[in-house]
Motif scaffolding. Sequence first.
Motif, PDB file in Angstrom:
ATOM      1  N   ARG A 149      53.960  51.174  61.190  1.00 53.45           N
ATOM      2  CA  ARG A 149      55.353  51.581  61.188  1.00 53.45           C
ATOM      3  C   ARG A 149      56.081  50.974  62.385  1.00 53.45           C
ATOM      4  NH1 ARG A 149      56.362  56.345  64.211  1.00 53.45           N
ATOM      5  NH2 ARG A 149      57.940  56.932  62.677  1.00 53.45           N
ATOM      6  N   PRO A 150      57.302  50.509  62.187  1.00 50.33           N
ATOM      7  CA  PRO A 150      58.059  50.568  60.942  1.00 50.33           C
ATOM      8  C   PRO A 150      57.977  49.302  60.106  1.00 50.33           C
ATOM      9  CG  PRO A 150      59.540  49.967  62.712  1.00 50.33           C
ATOM     10  CD  PRO A 150      58.171  50.112  63.341  1.00 50.33           C
ATOM     11  N   GLY A 151      57.432  48.214  60.674  1.00 54.29           N
ATOM     12  CA  GLY A 151      57.541  46.904  60.044  1.00 54.29           C
ATOM     13  C   GLY A 151      56.914  46.749  58.680  1.00 54.29           C
ATOM     14  N   CYS A 152      55.867  47.527  58.388  1.00 55.27           N
ATOM     15  CA  CYS A 152      55.150  47.375  57.118  1.00 55.27           C
ATOM     16  C   CYS A 152      55.566  48.394  56.064  1.00 55.27           C
ATOM     17  CB  CYS A 152      53.647  47.500  57.341  1.00 55.27           C
ATOM     18  SG  CYS A 152      52.964  46.308  58.513  1.00 55.27           S
ATOM     19  N   VAL A 153      56.386  49.340  56.445  1.00 51.50           N
ATOM     20  CA  VAL A 153      56.717  50.421  55.505  1.00 51.50           C
ATOM     21  C   VAL A 153      57.920  50.007  54.656  1.00 51.50           C
ATOM     22  CG1 VAL A 153      57.159  52.883  55.228  1.00 51.50           C
ATOM     23  CG2 VAL A 153      55.794  52.080  57.164  1.00 51.50           C
ATOM     24  N   HIS A 154      57.635  49.145  53.697  1.00 48.45           N
ATOM     25  CA  HIS A 154      58.620  48.671  52.732  1.00 48.45           C
ATOM     26  C   HIS A 154      57.968  48.703  51.355  1.00 48.45           C
ATOM     27  CE1 HIS A 154      61.407  47.143  55.835  1.00 48.45           C
ATOM     28  NE2 HIS A 154      60.303  46.819  56.494  1.00 48.45           N
ATOM     29  N   HIS A 155      58.770  48.936  50.343  1.00 52.35           N
ATOM     30  CA  HIS A 155      58.242  49.082  48.986  1.00 52.35           C
ATOM     31  C   HIS A 155      57.395  47.880  48.575  1.00 52.35           C
ATOM     32  CE1 HIS A 155      58.069  50.553  44.876  1.00 52.35           C
ATOM     33  NE2 HIS A 155      58.546  49.399  44.435  1.00 52.35           N
ATOM     34  N   SER A 156      57.907  46.680  48.801  1.00 52.20           N
ATOM     35  CA  SER A 156      57.182  45.480  48.382  1.00 52.20           C
ATOM     36  C   SER A 156      55.870  45.311  49.140  1.00 52.20           C
ATOM     37  CB  SER A 156      58.058  44.240  48.579  1.00 52.20           C
ATOM     38  OG  SER A 156      58.433  44.094  49.938  1.00 52.20           O
ATOM     39  N   VAL A 157      55.871  45.657  50.426  1.00 55.05           N
ATOM     40  CA  VAL A 157      54.652  45.531  51.233  1.00 55.05           C
ATOM     41  C   VAL A 157      53.611  46.554  50.769  1.00 55.05           C
ATOM     42  CG1 VAL A 157      53.670  45.699  53.552  1.00 55.05           C
ATOM     43  CG2 VAL A 157      55.898  44.607  53.217  1.00 55.05           C
ATOM     44  N   VAL A 158      54.054  47.758  50.462  1.00 55.58           N
ATOM     45  CA  VAL A 158      53.134  48.778  49.943  1.00 55.58           C
ATOM     46  C   VAL A 158      52.485  48.268  48.657  1.00 55.58           C
ATOM     47  CG1 VAL A 158      52.928  51.118  49.015  1.00 55.58           C
ATOM     48  CG2 VAL A 158      54.431  50.682  50.975  1.00 55.58           C
ATOM     49  N   GLN A 159      53.276  47.736  47.738  1.00 60.07           N
ATOM     50  CA  GLN A 159      52.731  47.203  46.484  1.00 60.07           C
ATOM     51  C   GLN A 159      51.758  46.061  46.761  1.00 60.07           C
ATOM     52  OE1 GLN A 159      56.220  46.187  44.130  1.00 60.07           O
ATOM     53  NE2 GLN A 159      56.016  48.078  42.950  1.00 60.07           N
ATOM     54  N   TYR A 210      54.974  32.045  40.487  1.00 59.35           N
ATOM     55  CA  TYR A 210      55.719  31.739  41.705  1.00 59.35           C
ATOM     56  C   TYR A 210      56.483  32.948  42.221  1.00 59.35           C
ATOM     57  CZ  TYR A 210      54.889  26.862  40.325  1.00 59.35           C
ATOM     58  OH  TYR A 210      54.307  25.668  39.973  1.00 59.35           O
ATOM     59  N   ASN A 211      56.689  33.931  41.358  1.00 54.50           N
ATOM     60  CA  ASN A 211      57.468  35.111  41.744  1.00 54.50           C
ATOM     61  C   ASN A 211      56.585  36.343  41.917  1.00 54.50           C
ATOM     62  OD1 ASN A 211      60.107  36.088  42.388  1.00 54.50           O
ATOM     63  ND2 ASN A 211      60.129  37.228  40.465  1.00 54.50           N
ATOM     64  N   SER A 212      55.281  36.139  42.015  1.00 49.74           N
ATOM     65  CA  SER A 212      54.369  37.261  42.250  1.00 49.74           C
ATOM     66  C   SER A 212      54.631  37.881  43.614  1.00 49.74           C
ATOM     67  CB  SER A 212      52.922  36.775  42.187  1.00 49.74           C
ATOM     68  OG  SER A 212      52.026  37.764  42.661  1.00 49.74           O
ATOM     69  N   VAL A 213      54.418  39.188  43.714  1.00 45.51           N
ATOM     70  CA  VAL A 213      54.529  39.858  45.011  1.00 45.51           C
ATOM     71  C   VAL A 213      53.379  39.446  45.923  1.00 45.51           C
ATOM     72  CG1 VAL A 213      53.197  41.963  44.560  1.00 45.51           C
ATOM     73  CG2 VAL A 213      55.242  42.080  45.993  1.00 45.51           C
ATOM     74  N   MET A 214      52.399  38.700  45.367  1.00 46.76           N
ATOM     75  CA  MET A 214      51.279  38.193  46.148  1.00 46.76           C
ATOM     76  C   MET A 214      51.495  36.737  46.589  1.00 46.76           C
ATOM     77  SD  MET A 214      49.701  40.969  46.081  1.00 46.76           S
ATOM     78  CE  MET A 214      48.099  40.703  46.839  1.00 46.76           C
ATOM     79  N   SER A 246      55.910  41.578  40.006  1.00 52.09           N
ATOM     80  CA  SER A 246      56.421  40.882  38.830  1.00 52.09           C
ATOM     81  C   SER A 246      55.720  41.421  37.584  1.00 52.09           C
ATOM     82  CB  SER A 246      56.155  39.381  38.950  1.00 52.09           C
ATOM     83  OG  SER A 246      54.760  39.120  38.838  1.00 52.09           O
ATOM     84  N   GLN A 247      56.206  41.007  36.435  1.00 50.72           N
ATOM     85  CA  GLN A 247      55.564  41.413  35.187  1.00 50.72           C
ATOM     86  C   GLN A 247      54.150  40.868  35.110  1.00 50.72           C
ATOM     87  OE1 GLN A 247      56.767  43.653  33.030  1.00 50.72           O
ATOM     88  NE2 GLN A 247      54.771  43.525  32.042  1.00 50.72           N
ATOM     89  N   THR A 248      53.944  39.667  35.640  1.00 51.53           N
ATOM     90  CA  THR A 248      52.602  39.089  35.639  1.00 51.53           C
ATOM     91  C   THR A 248      51.660  39.872  36.544  1.00 51.53           C
ATOM     92  OG1 THR A 248      53.526  36.896  35.200  1.00 51.53           O
ATOM     93  CG2 THR A 248      51.269  36.971  35.995  1.00 51.53           C
ATOM     94  N   ASP A 249      52.148  40.364  37.672  1.00 46.83           N
ATOM     95  CA  ASP A 249      51.331  41.219  38.533  1.00 46.83           C
ATOM     96  C   ASP A 249      50.839  42.436  37.753  1.00 46.83           C
ATOM     97  OD1 ASP A 249      51.566  39.707  40.913  1.00 46.83           O
ATOM     98  OD2 ASP A 249      53.503  40.616  41.369  1.00 46.83           O
ATOM     99  N   VAL A 250      51.738  43.036  36.995  1.00 47.50           N
ATOM    100  CA  VAL A 250      51.395  44.217  36.197  1.00 47.50           C
ATOM    101  C   VAL A 250      50.372  43.851  35.121  1.00 47.50           C
ATOM    102  CG1 VAL A 250      52.295  45.926  34.571  1.00 47.50           C
ATOM    103  CG2 VAL A 250      53.592  45.361  36.638  1.00 47.50           C
ATOM    104  N   ILE A 251      50.575  42.725  34.454  1.00 48.46           N
ATOM    105  CA  ILE A 251      49.645  42.282  33.407  1.00 48.46           C
ATOM    106  C   ILE A 251      48.251  42.098  33.983  1.00 48.46           C
ATOM    107  CG2 ILE A 251      49.068  40.320  31.922  1.00 48.46           C
ATOM    108  CD1 ILE A 251      52.096  40.025  31.403  1.00 48.46           C
ATOM    109  N   ARG A 252      48.162  41.535  35.175  1.00 53.40           N
ATOM    110  CA  ARG A 252      46.845  41.289  35.782  1.00 53.40           C
ATOM    111  C   ARG A 252      46.115  42.589  36.099  1.00 53.40           C
ATOM    112  NH1 ARG A 252      49.159  36.647  39.674  1.00 53.40           N
ATOM    113  NH2 ARG A 252      49.223  34.986  38.126  1.00 53.40           N
TER     114      ARG A 252
END
Length: 259
Positions: A149-159, A210-214, A246-252
Amino acid sequence: MALLKCTLGLLILLVVSDCSWAKKKELSVSELLWRANKNVVRTKDDPLVIDDIAYGDVTERNADPCINRGCKWVKFSDGKVYVPYVISNQYSSQERSIIERGLQSFHSDTCIRFFPRTNQREYLNILSDKGCYSYVGRQGNAQTLSLERPGCVHHSVVQHELLHALGFNHEQCRSDRDQHIRILWQNIEPRYWNQFYIVNTLNLNTPYDYNSVMQYGRYLASWNGEPTMVPIPNPNVQLGEATQMSQTDVIRVNRLYNC
């Protein structure tokens, strides 16, 4: 009347400007992770962490642990994968809410169910350590997932960190990376080269995303302001700008766990 119109016009301009500023302020997960982790100093007593991935065994560094051994969380007879977690009391109520929203974001589109631990032996221990990091896949016992905290507490980072914990590596390191990304090694600070090494990933018959959260951004670890990654064959494709899964993240996730 003219003065009133002028005042109203100025107020509208300020509101629009504020809205535009707010939109620009949402940073990609790549930028958030880079800002949070770039100045972290670790000691010999800390876990072995490279970039934002922790390792329990140095032999795991050259391959996705999911290739080498079972690293999936257990699937129950009802078809759901239940992953216990504990959130440290280091966080404020607002920070805890952000973390819980990230946990719950998996519930609507996957069979993953994160739930508060009672007495389970294996669980995610979410706490504020040095930077943002996670182990890849299930490790056994209390498994640290750090959201400083606080730098990592973001929705995208949590995911992002939860996807590591579920068994996924970075997109730019996947086994077929060189067919989709050209790495410009000359622009990378040498101490960060290991963040670009290919690992023997499970790609689950999904396209490069290319748009994966990873996926990290094109200027990650640049020493000279020039790109370190360029999409191929089209170098103008948006790269590493994700602010959520992304949708692909969910599919995986669904394919790995047979949801």
